[in-house]
Enzyme design. Sequence first.
Site, short mmCIF file in Angstrom:
data_model
loop_
_atom_site.label_atom_id
_atom_site.label_comp_id
_atom_site.label_asym_id
_atom_site.label_seq_id
_atom_site.Cartn_x
_atom_site.Cartn_y
_atom_site.Cartn_z
N ARG A 44 0.97 -1.29 -0.07
CA ARG A 44 0.09 0.16 0.19
C ARG A 44 1.13 1.30 -0.29
NH1 ARG A 44 -1.82 -3.38 -1.28
NH2 ARG A 44 -4.27 -4.87 -0.06
N SER A 87 -11.09 -1.00 3.31
CA SER A 87 -10.24 -0.84 4.33
C SER A 87 -9.67 0.18 5.39
CB SER A 87 -9.18 -2.14 4.75
OG SER A 87 -9.44 -3.44 4.03
N GLU A 93 -4.46 3.56 6.15
CA GLU A 93 -4.24 2.96 4.97
C GLU A 93 -5.24 4.04 3.69
OE1 GLU A 93 -5.74 -0.55 3.35
OE2 GLU A 93 -6.36 0.50 1.37
C1 LIG Z 1 -15.53 -1.49 -0.55
C2 LIG Z 1 -14.14 -0.63 -1.04
C3 LIG Z 1 -13.71 -1.89 -1.21
C4 LIG Z 1 -11.74 -1.47 -1.24
N1 LIG Z 1 -11.10 -2.65 -1.15
C5 LIG Z 1 -9.95 -2.40 -1.65
C6 LIG Z 1 -9.17 -3.58 -2.26
O1 LIG Z 1 -8.94 -4.43 -2.54
N2 LIG Z 1 -7.49 -3.10 -2.60
C7 LIG Z 1 -7.19 -2.05 -2.26
O2 LIG Z 1 -5.57 -1.56 -2.45
N3 LIG Z 1 -7.50 -1.21 -1.97
C8 LIG Z 1 -9.10 -1.12 -2.10
N4 LIG Z 1 -9.72 -0.20 -1.97
C9 LIG Z 1 -9.56 1.21 -1.89
C10 LIG Z 1 -9.32 2.13 -2.87
O3 LIG Z 1 -10.55 1.60 -3.91
C11 LIG Z 1 -8.40 2.09 -3.97
O4 LIG Z 1 -7.17 3.03 -2.85
C12 LIG Z 1 -8.33 3.14 -5.50
O5 LIG Z 1 -7.05 2.76 -5.78
C13 LIG Z 1 -9.02 4.80 -4.80
O6 LIG Z 1 -8.92 5.35 -6.00
P1 LIG Z 1 -9.89 6.51 -6.44
O7 LIG Z 1 -9.95 6.61 -7.63
O8 LIG Z 1 -11.23 6.17 -5.85
O9 LIG Z 1 -8.89 7.26 -5.33
P2 LIG Z 1 -9.27 8.31 -4.38
O10 LIG Z 1 -9.85 8.06 -2.70
O11 LIG Z 1 -9.89 9.76 -4.90
O12 LIG Z 1 -7.93 9.43 -4.04
C14 LIG Z 1 -7.05 8.36 -3.54
C15 LIG Z 1 -5.42 8.95 -3.90
O13 LIG Z 1 -5.18 9.14 -4.50
C16 LIG Z 1 -4.83 10.42 -4.62
N5 LIG Z 1 -5.05 10.71 -6.49
C17 LIG Z 1 -5.89 10.21 -7.04
N6 LIG Z 1 -5.67 9.85 -8.28
C18 LIG Z 1 -4.50 10.32 -8.73
C19 LIG Z 1 -3.94 11.15 -9.81
N7 LIG Z 1 -4.71 10.89 -11.08
N8 LIG Z 1 -2.68 11.54 -9.35
C20 LIG Z 1 -2.44 11.81 -8.90
N9 LIG Z 1 -2.75 11.19 -7.27
C21 LIG Z 1 -4.27 10.57 -7.13
C22 LIG Z 1 -5.57 11.14 -4.23
O14 LIG Z 1 -4.96 13.01 -3.73
C23 LIG Z 1 -5.82 10.60 -2.58
O15 LIG Z 1 -4.92 11.21 -1.95
C24 LIG Z 1 -11.35 0.12 -1.41
C25 LIG Z 1 -12.68 0.79 -1.37
C26 LIG Z 1 -13.40 0.16 -1.16
C27 LIG Z 1 -14.73 1.65 -0.88
#
Ligand SMILES: Cc1cc2nc3c(=O)[nH]c(=O)nc-3n(C[C@H](O)[C@H](O)[C@H](O)COP(=O)(O)OP(=O)(O)OC[C@H]3O[C@@H](n4cnc5c(N)ncnc54)[C@H](O)[C@@H]3O)c2cc1C
Length: 338
Positions: free
Chosen positions: A164, A238, A334
């Site tokens: 992570r 998580s 996380e």
């Molecule tokens: C139900 C559920 C289950 C999940 N299961 C998992 C799992 O199994 N494994 C896992 O690893 N994660 C899991 N996650 C966490 C999440 O889905 C991941 O971390 C995902 O990659 C986040 O993507 P996002 O586009 O929503 O990011 P955001 O929440 O929009 O952003 C996350 C971070 O990345 C930064 N960011 C976003 N886009 C960019 C970009 N283009 N350039 C630079 N910085 C950026 C943001 O500023 C922030 O700091 C889960 C979440 C949920 C709600």
Amino acid sequence: MNIQQNISLKQYNTFGIDVNAKEFVSVDTLEELQILCQAFNLNERKLLILGGGSNLLLTDHFNGMVIHVNLKGIQVMHENDEHVWIKSMAGEVWHKFVLWCVERNFAGLENLSLIPGYVGAAPMQNIGAYGVELKHTFDSLEAVEIATGEIKKFTNDECKFGYRESIFKHEAKGKYIIASVTFKLNKKPLFNTTYGAIQQTLEKMQVNELSIKAISDAVIAIRSSKLPDPKMLGNAGSFFKNPEIDVQQYEQLKANFPELVAYPAGKDKVKLAAGWLIEQCGWKGKVVGHTGSHKDQALVLVNYGNATGQEILDLAQQIQISVKEKFGVDIVPEVNVV
Ligand SMILES: Cc1cc2nc3c(=O)[nH]c(=O)nc-3n(C[C@H](O)[C@H](O)[C@H](O)COP(=O)(O)OP(=O)(O)OC[C@H]3O[C@@H](n4cnc5c(N)ncnc54)[C@H](O)[C@@H]3O)c2cc1C
């Protein structure tokens, strides 16, 4: 490019926290992203780069500019007999991208099916699930440097991926906007079914011939039955990382808590299941005001409707304190707290 003022972020974060952004801009192309960086002195502004908002806890109104990365497009870059290199723009929905690859029988991402969020955020924390991490198939990414608007390429090694973790959470934090990610996928799949309940689920689904589609379907089925859907119950998956401790500390803990759930994590290190630690402290299913720890997944903190980000953060801090008191172990979020 339309820069809007005082926009509610409620629909842009999976916790469903209702706070406003002072400025909000959704960017659709790489050129727009570069212009935004060059023309608006972004370096001097308070910024939040936003994908699907599934790994964020917003604790207050955001007194700066939110940049919603909405760049679309998936392209096969090149291929040989064994591999195919696929580039996805950052604003593609991760799960749709995975299904695009599965449909074409390009293997390597199927265990990461149904993870919420966008492709661009996936390298930030080297997403992982069911024995696979993004780094296993990641080739490179292109990011726009916020200070200059210039495009910089990062290879797998340069991203310094860990559990992570990546360079974008450390020395490159706040300096780049990820614009596209290229994956090196396999034409001849190596199936990974050893982790979690995949094998059992495949049997239940009466799959006779293993395929990447079957694995993807199994992962989707497991995740749908285990994890709360953010559309129904606000959450960010998580909330905490699984803590890593050294073997010596593990042996001492194991003597006191024989049921301790742990996995090997490289030389002299052991990873503990944060969900188990939280459950042992009595948090599983507990409701505190408008928030709580989920009834089936102690590691998932939820918004029962009207929680503020601060309320969820307070709960997270109480959980951290009780785990530290009972086990002497630090658990760290996380989720990105803003
Ligand atoms: C139900 C559920 C289950 C999940 N299961 C998992 C799992 O199994 N494994 C896992 O690893 N994660 C899991 N996650 C966490 C999440 O889905 C991941 O971390 C995902 O990659 C986040 O993507 P996002 O586009 O929503 O990011 P955001 O929440 O929009 O952003 C996350 C971070 O990345 C930064 N960011 C976003 N886009 C960019 C970009 N283009 N350039 C630079 N910085 C950026 C943001 O500023 C922030 O700091 C889960 C979440 C949920 C709600």
